[in-house]
Scaffold this motif. Sequence first.
Motif, PDB file in Angstrom:
ATOM      1  N   GLY A 148       0.816  -1.208   0.000  1.00  0.00           N
ATOM      2  CA  GLY A 148       0.000   0.000   0.000  1.00  0.00           C
ATOM      3  C   GLY A 148       0.846   1.251   0.000  1.00  0.00           C
ATOM      4  N   PRO A 149       1.196   1.795  -1.163  1.00  0.00           N
ATOM      5  CA  PRO A 149       2.043   2.992  -1.237  1.00  0.00           C
ATOM      6  C   PRO A 149       1.472   4.189  -0.485  1.00  0.00           C
ATOM      7  CG  PRO A 149       1.858   1.949  -3.394  1.00  0.00           C
ATOM      8  CD  PRO A 149       0.876   1.248  -2.504  1.00  0.00           C
ATOM      9  N   ALA A 150       0.142   4.299  -0.392  1.00  0.00           N
ATOM     10  CA  ALA A 150      -0.464   5.446   0.289  1.00  0.00           C
ATOM     11  C   ALA A 150      -0.170   5.425   1.786  1.00  0.00           C
ATOM     12  CB  ALA A 150      -1.982   5.441   0.055  1.00  0.00           C
ATOM     13  N   ALA A 151       0.165   4.258   2.312  1.00  0.00           N
ATOM     14  CA  ALA A 151       0.444   4.118   3.750  1.00  0.00           C
ATOM     15  C   ALA A 151       1.936   4.112   4.043  1.00  0.00           C
ATOM     16  CB  ALA A 151      -0.198   2.841   4.273  1.00  0.00           C
ATOM     17  N   LYS A 152       2.740   4.692   3.137  1.00  0.00           N
ATOM     18  CA  LYS A 152       4.201   4.678   3.288  1.00  0.00           C
ATOM     19  C   LYS A 152       4.699   5.146   4.655  1.00  0.00           C
ATOM     20  CE  LYS A 152       8.454   6.363   1.064  1.00  0.00           C
ATOM     21  NZ  LYS A 152       9.009   7.084   2.217  1.00  0.00           N
ATOM     22  N   PRO A 153       4.125   6.190   5.291  1.00  0.00           N
ATOM     23  CA  PRO A 153       4.641   6.610   6.599  1.00  0.00           C
ATOM     24  C   PRO A 153       4.654   5.481   7.628  1.00  0.00           C
ATOM     25  CG  PRO A 153       3.198   8.301   5.724  1.00  0.00           C
ATOM     26  CD  PRO A 153       3.068   7.113   4.815  1.00  0.00           C
ATOM     27  N   TYR A 154       3.680   4.578   7.568  1.00  0.00           N
ATOM     28  CA  TYR A 154       3.638   3.465   8.513  1.00  0.00           C
ATOM     29  C   TYR A 154       4.751   2.461   8.206  1.00  0.00           C
ATOM     30  CZ  TYR A 154      -0.897   5.461   9.597  1.00  0.00           C
ATOM     31  OH  TYR A 154      -1.909   6.334   9.956  1.00  0.00           O
ATOM     32  N   ARG A 155       5.004   2.223   6.919  1.00  0.00           N
ATOM     33  CA  ARG A 155       6.115   1.354   6.530  1.00  0.00           C
ATOM     34  C   ARG A 155       7.438   1.946   7.016  1.00  0.00           C
ATOM     35  NH1 ARG A 155       9.242   0.698   1.809  1.00  0.00           N
ATOM     36  NH2 ARG A 155       9.507   2.953   2.080  1.00  0.00           N
ATOM     37  N   ASP A 156       7.596   3.260   6.831  1.00  0.00           N
ATOM     38  CA  ASP A 156       8.832   3.915   7.238  1.00  0.00           C
ATOM     39  C   ASP A 156       9.021   3.850   8.748  1.00  0.00           C
ATOM     40  OD1 ASP A 156       9.205   4.460   4.590  1.00  0.00           O
ATOM     41  OD2 ASP A 156       8.658   6.586   4.724  1.00  0.00           O
ATOM     42  N   LEU A 157       7.928   3.957   9.502  1.00  0.00           N
ATOM     43  CA  LEU A 157       8.015   3.851  10.958  1.00  0.00           C
ATOM     44  C   LEU A 157       8.485   2.459  11.357  1.00  0.00           C
ATOM     45  CD1 LEU A 157       7.428   5.335  13.671  1.00  0.00           C
ATOM     46  CD2 LEU A 157       5.179   4.244  13.621  1.00  0.00           C
ATOM     47  N   LEU A 158       7.897   1.431  10.761  1.00  0.00           N
ATOM     48  CA  LEU A 158       8.307   0.057  11.055  1.00  0.00           C
ATOM     49  C   LEU A 158       9.775  -0.160  10.707  1.00  0.00           C
ATOM     50  CD1 LEU A 158       5.192  -1.787   9.599  1.00  0.00           C
ATOM     51  CD2 LEU A 158       5.858  -1.784  12.004  1.00  0.00           C
ATOM     52  N   GLN A 159      10.181   0.387   9.582  1.00  0.00           N
ATOM     53  CA  GLN A 159      11.553   0.200   9.124  1.00  0.00           C
ATOM     54  C   GLN A 159      12.547   0.903  10.040  1.00  0.00           C
ATOM     55  OE1 GLN A 159      12.619   1.659   5.070  1.00  0.00           O
ATOM     56  NE2 GLN A 159      12.906  -0.518   4.654  1.00  0.00           N
ATOM     57  N   GLY A 160      12.200   2.118  10.482  1.00  0.00           N
ATOM     58  CA  GLY A 160      13.092   2.852  11.369  1.00  0.00           C
ATOM     59  C   GLY A 160      13.258   2.168  12.712  1.00  0.00           C
ATOM     60  N   VAL A 161      12.150   1.705  13.294  1.00  0.00           N
ATOM     61  CA  VAL A 161      12.231   1.014  14.581  1.00  0.00           C
ATOM     62  C   VAL A 161      12.971  -0.310  14.411  1.00  0.00           C
ATOM     63  CG1 VAL A 161      10.935   0.025  16.503  1.00  0.00           C
ATOM     64  CG2 VAL A 161      10.112   2.114  15.403  1.00  0.00           C
ATOM     65  N   GLY A 162      12.675  -1.030  13.322  1.00  0.00           N
ATOM     66  CA  GLY A 162      13.350  -2.303  13.087  1.00  0.00           C
ATOM     67  C   GLY A 162      14.847  -2.146  12.917  1.00  0.00           C
ATOM     68  N   THR A 163      15.263  -1.074  12.247  1.00  0.00           N
ATOM     69  CA  THR A 163      16.691  -0.815  12.076  1.00  0.00           C
ATOM     70  C   THR A 163      17.340  -0.503  13.419  1.00  0.00           C
ATOM     71  OG1 THR A 163      16.304   0.009   9.837  1.00  0.00           O
ATOM     72  CG2 THR A 163      18.387   0.597  10.862  1.00  0.00           C
ATOM     73  N   GLU A 164      16.649   0.266  14.254  1.00  0.00           N
ATOM     74  CA  GLU A 164      17.194   0.529  15.589  1.00  0.00           C
ATOM     75  C   GLU A 164      17.353  -0.766  16.377  1.00  0.00           C
ATOM     76  OE1 GLU A 164      16.262   2.927  19.757  1.00  0.00           O
ATOM     77  OE2 GLU A 164      15.142   3.451  17.947  1.00  0.00           O
ATOM     78  N   GLU A 165      16.425  -1.701  16.196  1.00  0.00           N
ATOM     79  CA  GLU A 165      16.509  -2.952  16.942  1.00  0.00           C
ATOM     80  C   GLU A 165      17.760  -3.747  16.577  1.00  0.00           C
ATOM     81  OE1 GLU A 165      14.726  -3.362  19.377  1.00  0.00           O
ATOM     82  OE2 GLU A 165      12.725  -2.541  19.065  1.00  0.00           O
ATOM     83  N   ILE A 166      18.276  -3.573  15.350  1.00  0.00           N
ATOM     84  CA  ILE A 166      19.546  -4.225  15.004  1.00  0.00           C
ATOM     85  C   ILE A 166      20.636  -3.738  15.962  1.00  0.00           C
ATOM     86  CG2 ILE A 166      21.292  -4.577  13.218  1.00  0.00           C
ATOM     87  CD1 ILE A 166      19.140  -4.056  11.123  1.00  0.00           C
ATOM     88  N   SER A 167      20.642  -2.430  16.223  1.00  0.00           N
ATOM     89  CA  SER A 167      21.651  -1.878  17.136  1.00  0.00           C
ATOM     90  C   SER A 167      21.414  -2.353  18.564  1.00  0.00           C
ATOM     91  CB  SER A 167      21.643  -0.347  17.077  1.00  0.00           C
ATOM     92  OG  SER A 167      20.463   0.189  17.646  1.00  0.00           O
ATOM     93  N   HIS A 168      20.162  -2.640  18.916  1.00  0.00           N
ATOM     94  CA  HIS A 168      19.882  -3.162  20.257  1.00  0.00           C
ATOM     95  C   HIS A 168      20.399  -4.581  20.403  1.00  0.00           C
ATOM     96  CE1 HIS A 168      16.354  -0.167  21.147  1.00  0.00           C
ATOM     97  NE2 HIS A 168      17.492   0.428  20.861  1.00  0.00           N
ATOM     98  N   VAL A 169      20.292  -5.373  19.338  1.00  0.00           N
ATOM     99  CA  VAL A 169      20.867  -6.717  19.363  1.00  0.00           C
ATOM    100  C   VAL A 169      22.373  -6.622  19.575  1.00  0.00           C
ATOM    101  CG1 VAL A 169      21.343  -8.769  17.955  1.00  0.00           C
ATOM    102  CG2 VAL A 169      19.044  -7.792  17.987  1.00  0.00           C
ATOM    103  N   GLU A 170      23.015  -5.694  18.866  1.00  0.00           N
ATOM    104  CA  GLU A 170      24.451  -5.493  19.038  1.00  0.00           C
ATOM    105  C   GLU A 170      24.776  -5.051  20.465  1.00  0.00           C
ATOM    106  OE1 GLU A 170      27.988  -3.232  16.615  1.00  0.00           O
ATOM    107  OE2 GLU A 170      26.186  -2.058  17.059  1.00  0.00           O
ATOM    108  N   LEU A 171      23.990  -4.135  21.012  1.00  0.00           N
ATOM    109  CA  LEU A 171      24.247  -3.603  22.352  1.00  0.00           C
ATOM    110  C   LEU A 171      24.095  -4.675  23.422  1.00  0.00           C
ATOM    111  CD1 LEU A 171      24.723  -1.116  24.233  1.00  0.00           C
ATOM    112  CD2 LEU A 171      22.227  -0.875  24.307  1.00  0.00           C
ATOM    113  N   ILE A 172      22.995  -5.408  23.397  1.00  0.00           N
ATOM    114  CA  ILE A 172      22.753  -6.380  24.458  1.00  0.00           C
ATOM    115  C   ILE A 172      23.687  -7.584  24.307  1.00  0.00           C
ATOM    116  CG2 ILE A 172      20.908  -7.732  23.348  1.00  0.00           C
ATOM    117  CD1 ILE A 172      19.403  -7.598  26.034  1.00  0.00           C
ATOM    118  N   GLY A 173      24.016  -7.966  23.064  1.00  0.00           N
ATOM    119  CA  GLY A 173      24.975  -9.041  22.860  1.00  0.00           C
ATOM    120  C   GLY A 173      26.352  -8.662  23.371  1.00  0.00           C
ATOM    121  N   THR A 174      26.785  -7.430  23.096  1.00  0.00           N
ATOM    122  CA  THR A 174      28.076  -6.955  23.599  1.00  0.00           C
ATOM    123  C   THR A 174      28.079  -6.891  25.117  1.00  0.00           C
ATOM    124  OG1 THR A 174      28.339  -5.636  21.589  1.00  0.00           O
ATOM    125  CG2 THR A 174      29.767  -5.089  23.446  1.00  0.00           C
TER     126      THR A 174
END
Length: 329
Positions: free
Chosen positions: A51-77
């Motif tokens: 749904g291209p019209a709902a792009k802001p919601y996709r971008d929100l999911l993507q931004g939070v998901g990308t941050e979670e990669i750094s959380h995996v790195e942080l908690i693993g370290t």
Amino acid sequence: MYLHVQRLINDIEADEPDPAAANALQEGLGGQFGEMRTMMQYLFQSINFRGPAAKPYRDLLQGVGTEEISHVELIGTTIARLLDGSPRYNGAKTDPLDTPGAGGDIPLNLALDQGNIHHWLVASQGALPVDSAGNPWSGAYVYNSGNLVLDLLYNLMLESTGRLQKCRIYEMTQNKTARSTIAYLIVRDQAHENAYARALETLGVDWGKVLPIPKTNAERFPEVKKLVDLGLQSKQYSFDLTASSEAGRIFQGMSPSKDGTSLDASEQAPAGVPSTIAEERFEEFSPGVDEGLLALIQATADLEMADVAPLYGPVAPSDPPKKKAAKKG
């Protein structure tokens, strides 16, 4: 496409090794409501988004998901640092590896009665993709219904449950290394609760009667209060180098946490802190590199290498090779 910055998203305070705390943190890494789950769930939801019209919601999911990669790195370290070293071992490189050194304890004695013995046996004193009971992380945890409202509701529940578990882990240990990371993740879980709560509000969902759960009042933890006072619970990063994220259209206005703060999505990413590599542990059979390998590394470093330009985008095409003039015969 993702880029990696060699910095940790938050500082990890130094303290003594604590294998029991490391094992408790495994739940926050590889458990059903841990950082590996949130990372994979949000990224798969964004990858499968329609749904291209709902792009802001996709971008929100993507931004939070990308941050979670750094959380995996942080908690693993953090887990690795909690396992790094033997407090009662005072040996030297000349000591036999199977005897106590300089009146201290044998190197891996604490592995027998604290935490998860697999941290030593199979992970070389590092994090594992498992929960605190040693169960492997499972892709079956990931929820991706294809229905935006259902996914956002589930994500809000996931962040709330994850924050509840981290509050419990916080109260299981006084170790400063563990608490510095746990406190940061508690606050960022609240920020992600705010993100999904605001997204649901824009879709007309009255989530506030039942969620967020729990009412943790985690700001009573001093490490958490310090971060809340900085407003970290009301920030969300885009992790977008091209300035094309529209998540800020959702993450704005007064915080759903009703703490008097306003939501702010203006930052691309946090500054982070320097990331360091742990020291070698010869007595624990994690020796790093020997003299021969060091010589190879130095030889490679001495080679004339092309510099990598710190730029994002296509590489400029090189000039085509010139044709040689034909010889007259």
